[in-house]
Design an enzyme around this catalytic site. Structure first.
Site, PDB file in Angstrom:
ATOM      1  N   ARG A 134     -29.334 -38.230  83.605  1.00 29.54           N
ATOM      2  CA  ARG A 134     -28.820 -37.238  82.648  1.00 29.54           C
ATOM      3  C   ARG A 134     -28.179 -36.008  83.265  1.00 29.54           C
ATOM      4  O   ARG A 134     -27.284 -35.421  82.679  1.00 29.54           O
ATOM      5  CB  ARG A 134     -29.966 -36.756  81.782  1.00 29.54           C
ATOM      6  CG  ARG A 134     -30.202 -37.675  80.673  1.00 29.54           C
ATOM      7  CD  ARG A 134     -31.285 -37.149  79.790  1.00 29.54           C
ATOM      8  NE  ARG A 134     -31.767 -38.311  79.076  1.00 29.54           N
ATOM      9  CZ  ARG A 134     -32.882 -38.366  78.400  1.00 29.54           C
ATOM     10  NH1 ARG A 134     -33.640 -37.305  78.318  1.00 29.54           N
ATOM     11  NH2 ARG A 134     -33.218 -39.463  77.782  1.00 29.54           N
ATOM     12  N   HIS A 191     -32.886 -30.002  76.203  1.00 31.28           N
ATOM     13  CA  HIS A 191     -33.698 -31.125  75.709  1.00 31.28           C
ATOM     14  C   HIS A 191     -35.127 -31.124  76.241  1.00 31.28           C
ATOM     15  O   HIS A 191     -36.068 -31.379  75.498  1.00 31.28           O
ATOM     16  CB  HIS A 191     -32.993 -32.416  76.115  1.00 31.28           C
ATOM     17  CG  HIS A 191     -33.638 -33.669  75.623  1.00 31.28           C
ATOM     18  ND1 HIS A 191     -33.822 -33.934  74.284  1.00 31.28           N
ATOM     19  CD2 HIS A 191     -34.136 -34.746  76.295  1.00 31.28           C
ATOM     20  CE1 HIS A 191     -34.401 -35.120  74.140  1.00 31.28           C
ATOM     21  NE2 HIS A 191     -34.627 -35.620  75.347  1.00 31.28           N
ATOM     22  N   ARG A 229     -36.046 -35.360  84.998  1.00 33.37           N
ATOM     23  CA  ARG A 229     -36.922 -36.366  84.387  1.00 33.37           C
ATOM     24  C   ARG A 229     -36.164 -37.665  84.118  1.00 33.37           C
ATOM     25  O   ARG A 229     -35.047 -37.655  83.576  1.00 33.37           O
ATOM     26  CB  ARG A 229     -37.456 -35.825  83.062  1.00 33.37           C
ATOM     27  CG  ARG A 229     -38.371 -36.778  82.312  1.00 33.37           C
ATOM     28  CD  ARG A 229     -38.844 -36.123  81.034  1.00 33.37           C
ATOM     29  NE  ARG A 229     -37.732 -35.891  80.152  1.00 33.37           N
ATOM     30  CZ  ARG A 229     -37.405 -36.657  79.127  1.00 33.37           C
ATOM     31  NH1 ARG A 229     -38.130 -37.743  78.844  1.00 33.37           N
ATOM     32  NH2 ARG A 229     -36.384 -36.381  78.364  1.00 33.37           N
TER      33      ARG A 229
END
Ligand code: SIN
Length: 539
Positions: free
Chosen positions: A284, A345, A380
């Site tokens: 991401r 997020h 993550r």
């Protein structure tokens, strides 16, 4: 002042908190306290699912490799292995209490999703509302247990420790002060064990996929109590939120890219391969930065997610909620690309804690997004967070059961000091400051940072924190004021961590130090001071 005694106080009703409560259900009086409805949490909003090496061709070791590969050198390998190895047991546990994960059509095996950074399909999901399905079942089951009491509309203000009470001996947590949001009265919970599972920090940013409750309350409270906070510079921006003024950053799951969606710009060019050979399924940080770059060079307000290669029937079956929501906003995913932008997020940093939630303060356990266990490192891996919440929730419960009994009922928690506080006649100030913090963080501490932008943000947040502190002391507290105080504190921590990292690693990218600092081993950023100091100066 009312004081409620319990055996374990759990602050937060997301997956981490409720998993801990579930495993403690026969261990006495368990209080789960949350500031709104118990179903309001980031866990409830999770779409993608739970990453777990469950397929016969997959292995925990491959999942470990993908997690370490995404984590930018800061994940702690032993902890990664420990958490990921416990995944299958956690999944079985969820199934035992009634969670159903999607199976392949007409088959007994799981329909495993693919997401960025994973070398295998390994994401268990319940349609495209996985978090909601898990939380629905867990909340129902927890609420039916006689040992568990859920207190909604009750917001934690600050932890109470023996050091704060000026008692001798080891510092330990003995509970917390709360605001009853219905009566606006202050009360306290007293317990030998407190579990902080207060969720994430997305509301620190103007645009976020997070629930409105994600105001960093756990991180802010732990910091005020003097517990080390680490790696707050690593804020994950989800690459694909629906771009529509009324959609409030509606998330379009990475699983859509896992099923073949391309990211294209306004000229119709699929641009991701120019940034990473993995294309739209790169981790991401890379995808969000690529989108940011495309938007900046073109001046366009968004890019587009194109899944028109799949038919309506497939999309309606695999992504019923996403398909219906997009359609509601006028976008038919089966027929045309959908406009998307990145939004804040997930917070990969947090309160320094072990896999079992233990912290440097006796009696205080921190789990879920509030904690920094070393699983995520600098970035993550998709769908690892529900897994972490589930595993660490269980481990915290086990650690509490194994801990020696401590009597705290005799410890006096003083009445809340209202001082000269009066009811606020300027609630509009709270709203202005709230917007200012979030806008400032979005403008200066976003996907791409610079030293100058961070300095500018530090000065602004420093001033705001001073104003908020005055406001907090002069007026009766309300939920809005408490949340504002927390987002400003967390904004300050993010900026300080970002200023300390003089390199680009994982989710922290700065134009002034665009590469890795190869001169030393990767380091965590640790803030271990007491609050109150200025953040405007670079340390
Ligand atoms: C998503 O469905 O894209 C979100 C999953 C996650 O954040 O892990």
């Amino acid at each position: 002042m009312k004081i409620i005694d319990c055996d374990v106080l759990i602050i937060g009703s997301g997956l981490a908190g409720l998993t801990a409560a579930w495993h403690l259900r026969d261990a006495g009086r368990i209080a789960v306290v949350c500031k709104r409805d118990p179903m309001e949490s980031n866990s409830n909003r999770a779409q993608g699912g739970v990453a777990c090496a469950i397929d016969s061709d997959d292995s925990v070791e491959e999942h470990v490799r993908d997690t370490l590969g995404t984590g930018g050198g800061l994940s702690r390998e032993a902890r990664v292995r420990d958490i990921l190895s416990a995944g299958q047991a956690g999944i079985r546990e969820l199934e035992k209490i009634g969670v159903h994960f999607s199976r392949r059509e007409g088959a007994a095996d799981y329909d495993l999703g693919q997401e960025g950074g994973h070398s295998h399909r390994r994401v268990l999901h319940a349609g495209d509302i996985t978090g909601h399905e898990i939380m629905r079942v867990m909340t129902e089951r927890a609420a039916a247990q006689s040992g568990i009491t859920i207190y909604p509309e009750t917001m934690a203000i600050d932890l109470v420790s023996t050091a704060w009470l000026r008692r001798r001996g080891d510092n330990r947590c003995v509970g917390a002060y709360f605001l009853d949001c219905k009566t606006e009265k202050i009360l306290a919970f007293r317990a030998p064990h407190t579990v902080l599972a207060a969720g994430g920090t997305g509301k620190v940013y103007l645009y976020t996929t997070n629930s409105d409750v994600a105001t960093g309350d756990g991180v802010a409270m732990a910091w005020r109590a003097g517990i080390p906070i680490q790696n707050m510079e690593f804020i994950q921006f989800h690459p694909t939120c629906l771009y529509h003024p009324a959609a409030k950053s509606f998330l379009i799951s990475e699983a859509v890219r896992g099923e073949g969606a391309e990211l294209i710009n306004a000229r119709g060019e699929a641009f991701m391969k120019r940034y990473d050979p993995r294309g739209p399924l790169a981790p991401r940080d890379i995808v969000a930065r690529a989108i940011d770059h495309e938007m900046k060079i073109s001046g366009d307000a968004c890019v587009y997610l194109d899944i028109t290669c799949k038919g309506e029937e497939f999309l309606r079956r695999r992504f019923p909620n996403i398909y219906a929501t997009c359609l509601n906003y006028g976008f038919d995913m089966a027929r045309a690309p959908v406009p998307v932008v990145p939004a804040a997020h997930y917070c990969c940093g947090g309160v320094e804690a072990g896999v079992d939630g233990r912290t440097r303060m006796k009696g205080l356990y921190v789990i879920g997004e509030t904690a920094c266990t070393g699983l995520h490192g600098a970035n993550r891996l998709a769908s690892n967070s529900l897994l972490e919440a589930m595993v660490c929730g269980r481990r915290a419960a086990e650690a509490i059961c194994a801990a020696p009994a401590e009597a705290v009922a005799g410890i006096k928690i003083p009445d809340w000091q209202y001082g000269n506080a009066v009811p606020s006649d300027e609630a509009v100030v709270v709203e202005h400051n709230w917007n200012e913090v979030r806008q400032c963080m979005w403008d200066y501490v976003g996907i791409v940072r610079t030293t100058k932008r961070l300095e500018r943000a530090a000065r602004r947040i420093d001033n705001l924190q001073r104003e908020i502190r005055e406001y907090y002391l002069n007026y009766f507290v309300t939920r809005d004021v408490l949340e504002l105080r927390n987002i400003a504190a967390v904004a300050g921590l993010i900026i300080r961590c970002a200023q300390r990292r003089r390199e680009s690693r994982g989710l922290h990218y700065t134009l002034d130090y665009p590469g890795l600092d190869e001169s030393r081993d990767p380091q965590d950023t640790i803030i271990a001071d007491k609050p109150g100091g200025s953040i405007a100066t670079v340390e």
